[in-house]
Design a protein around this motif. Structure first.
Motif, short mmCIF file in Angstrom:
data_model
loop_
_atom_site.label_atom_id
_atom_site.label_comp_id
_atom_site.label_asym_id
_atom_site.label_seq_id
_atom_site.Cartn_x
_atom_site.Cartn_y
_atom_site.Cartn_z
N THR A 94 -5.92 -22.13 -12.16
CA THR A 94 -5.66 -23.29 -11.79
C THR A 94 -3.98 -23.69 -11.82
O THR A 94 -3.80 -24.62 -11.27
N GLY A 95 -3.44 -22.50 -12.16
CA GLY A 95 -2.01 -22.68 -11.92
C GLY A 95 -1.23 -21.36 -11.84
O GLY A 95 -1.64 -20.36 -12.50
N MET A 96 -0.18 -21.02 -10.93
CA MET A 96 0.53 -19.70 -10.96
C MET A 96 2.05 -19.90 -10.71
O MET A 96 2.40 -20.99 -10.19
N GLY A 97 2.76 -19.10 -11.41
CA GLY A 97 4.28 -18.87 -11.39
C GLY A 97 4.87 -17.76 -11.17
O GLY A 97 4.03 -16.75 -11.72
N THR A 98 5.77 -17.34 -10.35
CA THR A 98 6.33 -16.18 -10.35
C THR A 98 7.81 -16.19 -9.95
O THR A 98 8.41 -17.19 -9.28
N ILE A 99 8.40 -15.24 -10.39
CA ILE A 99 9.64 -14.77 -9.96
C ILE A 99 9.92 -13.35 -9.76
O ILE A 99 9.30 -12.57 -10.68
N ASN A 100 10.29 -12.85 -8.65
CA ASN A 100 10.21 -11.48 -8.13
C ASN A 100 11.01 -10.95 -7.16
O ASN A 100 11.96 -11.87 -6.75
N PRO A 101 11.15 -9.87 -6.54
CA PRO A 101 12.16 -9.38 -5.92
C PRO A 101 12.05 -9.97 -4.27
O PRO A 101 12.99 -9.88 -3.63
N VAL A 102 10.93 -10.67 -4.00
CA VAL A 102 10.85 -11.19 -2.52
C VAL A 102 10.88 -12.74 -2.73
O VAL A 102 10.61 -13.38 -1.56
N GLY A 103 10.93 -13.34 -4.13
CA GLY A 103 10.66 -14.97 -4.03
C GLY A 103 11.01 -15.49 -5.44
O GLY A 103 10.88 -14.83 -6.38
N THR A 157 7.69 -5.07 -3.31
CA THR A 157 8.43 -5.82 -4.38
C THR A 157 8.79 -4.34 -5.31
O THR A 157 9.47 -4.53 -6.31
N GLY A 158 8.46 -3.24 -4.76
CA GLY A 158 8.75 -2.19 -5.58
C GLY A 158 8.02 -2.35 -6.97
O GLY A 158 6.84 -3.18 -6.98
N HIS A 159 7.98 -1.13 -7.87
CA HIS A 159 7.00 -1.41 -9.11
C HIS A 159 7.83 -2.18 -10.41
O HIS A 159 8.62 -1.72 -10.92
N MET A 160 7.10 -3.28 -10.64
CA MET A 160 7.72 -4.19 -11.74
C MET A 160 6.91 -3.60 -13.03
O MET A 160 7.06 -4.39 -14.01
N LEU A 161 6.64 -2.55 -13.02
CA LEU A 161 5.71 -2.32 -14.37
C LEU A 161 4.94 -3.07 -15.17
O LEU A 161 3.98 -3.58 -14.73
N ASP A 219 1.78 7.16 2.05
CA ASP A 219 2.57 7.81 3.26
C ASP A 219 2.75 8.89 2.62
O ASP A 219 2.90 9.46 1.52
N ALA A 220 2.59 9.98 3.68
CA ALA A 220 2.83 11.48 3.08
C ALA A 220 4.01 11.82 2.77
O ALA A 220 4.15 13.04 2.29
N GLU A 221 5.08 11.00 3.09
CA GLU A 221 6.43 11.43 2.77
C GLU A 221 6.81 10.69 1.48
O GLU A 221 7.99 10.87 1.02
N ARG A 222 5.87 10.21 0.70
CA ARG A 222 6.20 9.23 -0.60
C ARG A 222 6.71 10.21 -1.38
O ARG A 222 6.11 11.47 -1.59
N ASP A 223 7.68 10.05 -2.49
CA ASP A 223 7.90 11.05 -3.47
C ASP A 223 8.68 10.25 -4.80
O ASP A 223 9.09 10.95 -5.40
N GLY A 224 8.32 9.21 -4.79
CA GLY A 224 8.64 8.34 -6.17
C GLY A 224 8.38 6.90 -6.04
O GLY A 224 8.52 6.35 -4.74
N PHE A 225 8.50 6.22 -7.04
CA PHE A 225 8.39 4.61 -6.88
C PHE A 225 9.98 4.23 -7.07
O PHE A 225 10.87 4.85 -7.32
N VAL A 226 9.98 3.04 -6.62
CA VAL A 226 11.25 2.06 -6.65
C VAL A 226 11.06 1.02 -7.90
O VAL A 226 10.06 0.30 -8.13
N LEU A 227 11.91 1.05 -8.90
CA LEU A 227 12.04 0.15 -9.98
C LEU A 227 12.11 -1.22 -9.41
O LEU A 227 13.11 -1.60 -8.86
N GLY A 228 11.49 -2.25 -10.02
CA GLY A 228 11.38 -3.52 -9.83
C GLY A 228 11.35 -4.45 -10.84
O GLY A 228 11.15 -3.81 -12.04
N GLU A 229 11.54 -5.75 -10.67
CA GLU A 229 11.54 -6.49 -12.16
C GLU A 229 11.09 -7.89 -11.56
O GLU A 229 11.00 -8.20 -10.37
N GLY A 230 10.79 -8.58 -12.66
CA GLY A 230 10.29 -9.94 -12.23
C GLY A 230 8.85 -10.50 -13.41
O GLY A 230 8.96 -9.79 -14.43
N ALA A 231 8.41 -11.68 -12.85
CA ALA A 231 7.20 -12.01 -13.80
C ALA A 231 6.01 -12.74 -12.88
O ALA A 231 6.48 -13.33 -11.65
#
Length: 414
Positions: free
Chosen positions: A9-18, A339-343, A223-235
């Motif tokens: 019934t409710g949602m909130g976020t802050i993250n790398p794209v908004g 968003t990258g990987h926000m763990l 993707d076949a060229e993937r080689d690791g994640f990108v660290l992200g942050e947010g909630a």
């Protein structure tokens, strides 16, 4: 006792794209990439220069200035997202039994930036000069505690610490807590803020992170060229509510939470079990937990999709094991491409994106996908999202330590 229904019934976020749900969901629909050069510290001496940071955000615009000074960045994100979720839900706490309101919010690492800065300061001034706010601004459960204090939630308050699975564990645990009669309302999800020299260095030494400088080829799940994640942050924070309770107060409903699976690989500290065996069991559990939802009824999976070689091939194999031939008909995408990987925050934010996908009938893309991988041969919704008639959607989260958490959502048609 008959199991109760649970709705969002409710949602909130802050993250790398908004900085909120509306802004973030529009960015996801537009395929915006939130990955860019690190700005929170000088990364020139390290191999990794990219991260998915929360950008241009002033916590004092939404939080008390005095409190901000005593809060870790991960707690700032969590409370800000919770404030949005509570406002969105229009829940009136004066009319609620606060002892029947729970908080379950994950953080994988907590306030590591505070640890790094305090360690540096104490090496110069002595460790008995540590800030009295160091411990309460650092421990991983404090985001959950802060949220409970902010809104007066006096029911169970806890923090699943299960690495990258934590946010989904929190949503799933809250779902069961309400479904089984222990609460009417829960604030749940995850938060993380660990774009720091030590975190980046630790993940780099593990060879877990992408080390290139092109944001468009950094987080490229499947993707076949993937080689690791990108660290992200947010909630990402959600208000879950017992269905009858929500209807009685006239709440708007985004989606229904119907199933949850949680397993452990019991195999390796970082690598997934061969064939994604643990993740497959978690997905199967989520379907069974929902009363035996047939695999062919699932239309979309918001994949864990980290952009590491082992995760993406293992998750693909797990999906095939659970869904059989239907795996080739359903859509699978990874919003971590944006968003990258926000763990510990990933599962909370991705639960929001999954609920919005069901509500709007729109499947997010896996952006920047170019080179197919024979080991990853499903429909990953490459580069362009699409409109679709969605009924059930699954959100997967798979974490170091072998933790697997999968939450099944159903379109709200009330």
């Amino acid at each position: 006792m008959e199991k109760r229904r649970v709705v969002i019934t409710g949602m909130g976020t802050i993250n790398p794209v908004g900085h909120n749900v509306a802004e973030s969901w529009q960015a996801v629909r537009d395929g915006v990439c939130g990955i860019a050069p690190i700005t929170q510290y000088d990364s020139s001496a390290q191999k990794v220069h990219l991260a998915a940071e929360v950008k241009n955000w002033d916590p004092t615009a939404v939080l008390d200035k005095k409190e901000v000074r005593h809060m870790g960045r991960y707690s700032q994100f969590a409370v800000a997202a919770a404030k949005e979720a509570m406002a969105d839900s229009a829940l009136n706490m004066e009319a609620e039994d606060s002892t029947r309101c729970a908080v379950i919010v994950s953080s994988g690492i907590g306030g590591i930036s505070t640890t790094e800065s305090e360690q540096t300061r104490c090496l110069q001034k002595g460790f008995d000069k540590a800030s009295p706010f160091y411990i309460p601004s650092n421990i991983a459960n404090m985001a959950a505690g802060r949220i409970a204090i902010e809104f007066g939630f006096k029911g169970m308050c806890t923090c699943p610490v299960t690495a990258c699975a934590g946010g989904s564990n929190a949503v799933g645990d809250a779902f069961r807590h309400i479904r089984d009669g222990y609460a009417e309302v829960a604030l749940c999800g995850g938060t993380e803020a660990c774009v720091t020299p030590l975190s980046i260095g630790g993940f780099t030494s593990m060879r877990a992170l992408h080390v290139g400088d092109d944001p468009t080829r950094a987080s490229i799940p499947f993707d076949a060229e993937r080689d690791g994640f990108v660290l992200g942050e947010g909630a990402g924070i959600l208000v879950l509510e017992e269905y009858e309770h929500a209807v009685a107060r006239g709440a708007k409903i985004y989606a229904e939470v119907v199933g949850y699976g949680a397993t452990c690989d019991a195999y390796h500290i970082t690598a997934p079990a061969p064939g994604g065996e643990g993740g497959a069991r978690a997905m199967q559990q989520a379907l069974e937990d929902a009363g035996g939802v047939a695999p062919e009824l699932v239309d979309y999976i918001n994949a864990h999709g980290t952009s590491t070689p082992l995760n993406d091939s293992g998750e693909t194999a797990a999906i095939k094991a659970v869904f059989g031939q239907h795996a080739y008909q359903l859509a699978v995408s990874s919003t971590k491409s944006m968003t990258g990987h926000m763990l510990g925050a990933a599962g909370g934010v991705e639960a929001i994106f999954t609920a919005m996908a069901l509500k709007d009938g729109y499947i997010p893309a896996t952006i920047n996908y170019k080179v197919p991988d024979p080991a990853c041969d499903l429909d990953y919704v490459p580069n362009q999202g699409r409109a679709a008639d969605l009924h059930y959607a699954l959100s997967n989260s798979l974490g170091f330590g072998g933790h697997n958490a999968c939450v099944l959502f159903k379109k709200w048609e009330g």
